[in-house]
Design an enzyme around this catalytic site. Structure first.
Site, PDB file in Angstrom:
ATOM      1  N   TRP A   1      30.973  50.790  37.367  1.00  0.00           N
ATOM      2  CA  TRP A   1      31.228  49.843  38.761  1.00  0.00           C
ATOM      3  C   TRP A   1      31.660  50.930  39.585  1.00  0.00           C
ATOM      4  CZ3 TRP A   1      28.402  45.861  38.323  1.00  0.00           C
ATOM      5  CH2 TRP A   1      28.224  45.160  37.410  1.00  0.00           C
TER       6      TRP A   1
ATOM      7  N   ASP B   1      39.333  47.025  42.122  1.00  0.00           N
ATOM      8  CA  ASP B   1      38.545  46.278  41.755  1.00  0.00           C
ATOM      9  C   ASP B   1      39.205  45.887  40.279  1.00  0.00           C
ATOM     10  OD1 ASP B   1      36.788  44.944  40.043  1.00  0.00           O
ATOM     11  OD2 ASP B   1      34.976  46.385  40.474  1.00  0.00           O
TER      12      ASP B   1
ATOM     13  N   LYS C   1      34.727  37.038  34.696  1.00  0.00           N
ATOM     14  CA  LYS C   1      35.392  37.739  33.235  1.00  0.00           C
ATOM     15  C   LYS C   1      36.696  37.041  32.847  1.00  0.00           C
ATOM     16  CE  LYS C   1      32.196  40.658  34.397  1.00  0.00           C
ATOM     17  NZ  LYS C   1      32.242  41.852  35.070  1.00  0.00           N
TER      18      LYS C   1
HETATM   19  C1  PLP Z   1      31.429  42.727  36.240  1.00  0.00           C
HETATM   20  C2  PLP Z   1      32.090  43.751  37.187  1.00  0.00           C
HETATM   21  C3  PLP Z   1      31.485  44.034  38.408  1.00  0.00           C
HETATM   22  C4  PLP Z   1      30.223  43.260  39.309  1.00  0.00           C
HETATM   23  O1  PLP Z   1      30.664  42.063  39.462  1.00  0.00           O
HETATM   24  P1  PLP Z   1      29.663  41.009  40.197  1.00  0.00           P
HETATM   25  O2  PLP Z   1      30.488  39.758  40.273  1.00  0.00           O
HETATM   26  O3  PLP Z   1      28.530  40.655  39.165  1.00  0.00           O
HETATM   27  O4  PLP Z   1      29.218  41.570  41.316  1.00  0.00           O
HETATM   28  C5  PLP Z   1      32.479  44.810  39.243  1.00  0.00           C
HETATM   29  N1  PLP Z   1      33.206  45.575  38.549  1.00  0.00           N
HETATM   30  C6  PLP Z   1      33.924  45.382  37.617  1.00  0.00           C
HETATM   31  C7  PLP Z   1      35.170  45.971  36.925  1.00  0.00           C
HETATM   32  C8  PLP Z   1      33.092  44.342  36.530  1.00  0.00           C
HETATM   33  O5  PLP Z   1      33.437  44.262  35.388  1.00  0.00           O
END
Ligand code: PLP
Length: 355
Positions: free
Chosen positions: A99, A166, A190
């Protein structure tokens, strides 16, 4: 049979959040309408938005000067929105996983990107630490939990430039000192809500410093000015997010959540460490409490498929590892009870005894 849900995302939600969502789909706040079919500008939905933002601020102890936004587009849209709004000439990024590297790719469209640390050469098995950030960077971007590789940074860094994180897969898993961050974002699927809503915690005074024209929908200021209601927000995921936040508050908040998560993590990592058959894939000081990655030792490798089937027969769902790591990944998000971790650990021991 009771299912034990270890999916990495979308992933387990509390039974409370699911039940309250079902209630709201049937009859939302006594309106006689479903939350699916009501205006986002109704006073009933405005109350949902207000309470969700207020609970974000309360549970994470967010200081004055920050705004909480609920937008569409997923965390992946933030990979471009962050540099669009914040990158003047140069940004610093930590490359800690898949990511993070996707975020880096987008940032390069907007200016110079300095990757200050990376664990890519070692297949991301640890969280890169001990790096220096150039003082002239507009911000430093980190990914606190690497959902795919199972590494996590469980502390709030002190850096000399604005810090952007993030936190898609570890938000609300521990207390966070929000004052150390300029911006925190994540997809909700998540640890918070069904897919469809992205949360953003943003310090308002970091905006307005780039010269480029920013498309209206990609401009944070648009959404701050309109309280996340510039366009139709993802109503149902926000509604469920509110239920999760209420559940979390009732449970004792993020400190108690952290205690529970540490207990769950210790339970599974101890089982892996004491196993003759399984072995963890990450370095000990970087282990994630949210996503636990492990494989079978080389001499048992051909049994991985059998274990997956065995686990399935015990009601264990979603532990197949990501294709870039292989083996197994057990996601221990907030809503996963300790009981499910114990069922997995028992299954591992039983399988080991059988072979
Ligand atoms: C799942 C995830 C993403 C992507 O998220 P989307 O909502 O599908 O764009 C980005 N960063 C991390 C750390 C993730 O676990």
């Amino acid at each position: 049979m009771k299912k034990h849900n270890f999916y990495a995302g979308p992933s387990i939600l509390s039974q409370y959040a699911i039940d309250k969502t079902i209630d709201g789909i049937r009859d939302f706040a006594g309106t006689g309408l479903s939350v699916l079919e009501i205006s986002h500008r109704s006073k009933e939905f405005q109350a949902v938005m207000d309470e969700a933002q207020a609970l974000f601020k309360e549970l994470l102890d967010i200081p004055e000067g920050y705004e909480v936004l609920f937008l569409g587009g997923g965390a992946s849209t933030q990979f471009c929105m962050v540099p669009y709004n914040l990158l003047k000439t140069k940004a610093a990024y930590v490359d800690s996983g898949t990511w993070a590297s996707k975020a880096i790719k987008e940032a390069k469209l907007f200016g110079e990107v300095e990757v200050v640390a990376s664990s890519k050469e070692d297949n991301y098995i640890y969280y890169p630490k001990n790096f220096t950030v150039p003082a002239d960077a507009d911000y430093l971007h980190i990914t606190t939990n690497n959902t795919i590789y199972g590494t996590e940074l469980r502390e709030d860094l002190d850096v000399n430039v604005p810090l952007v994180a993030d936190m898609s897969s570890d938000i609300f898993s521990r207390p966070v000192d929000v004052s150390k961050y300029a911006l925190i974002y994540g997809g909700a699927q998540k640890n918070l809500a069904p897919a469809g809503v992205t949360f953003i915690i943003i310090k308002k005074d970091i905006l307005g410093k780039v010269d480029r024209a920013i498309p209206t929908m990609l401009n944070y200021q648009t959404h701050i000015d309109k309280g996340s209601m510039f366009n139709t927000p993802p109503v149902l995921p926000i509604f469920t997010a509110l239920q999760t936040l209420r559940w979390l508050k009732d449970l004792g908040g993020v400190k108690e959540m952290q205690r529970i998560n540490e207990e769950k993590g210790a339970c599974l990592y101890d089982a892996i460490d004491s196993s003759r058959m399984f072995v963890g894939t990450t370095k000990e000081d970087s282990r994630s409490l949210m996503n636990v990655c492990f494989v079978m030792k080389p001499e048992y490798k051909e049994l991985e498929k059998d274990f997956l089937e065995f686990a399935t027969s015990k009601g264990i769902v979603g532990i197949k590892g990501h294709r870039s790591v292989g083996g197994f990944r057990a996601s221990l998000y907030n809503a996963l009870p300790l009981e499910s971790v114990k069922v997995l650990v028992e299954a591992m021991k039983e399988f080991e005894n059988n072979h």
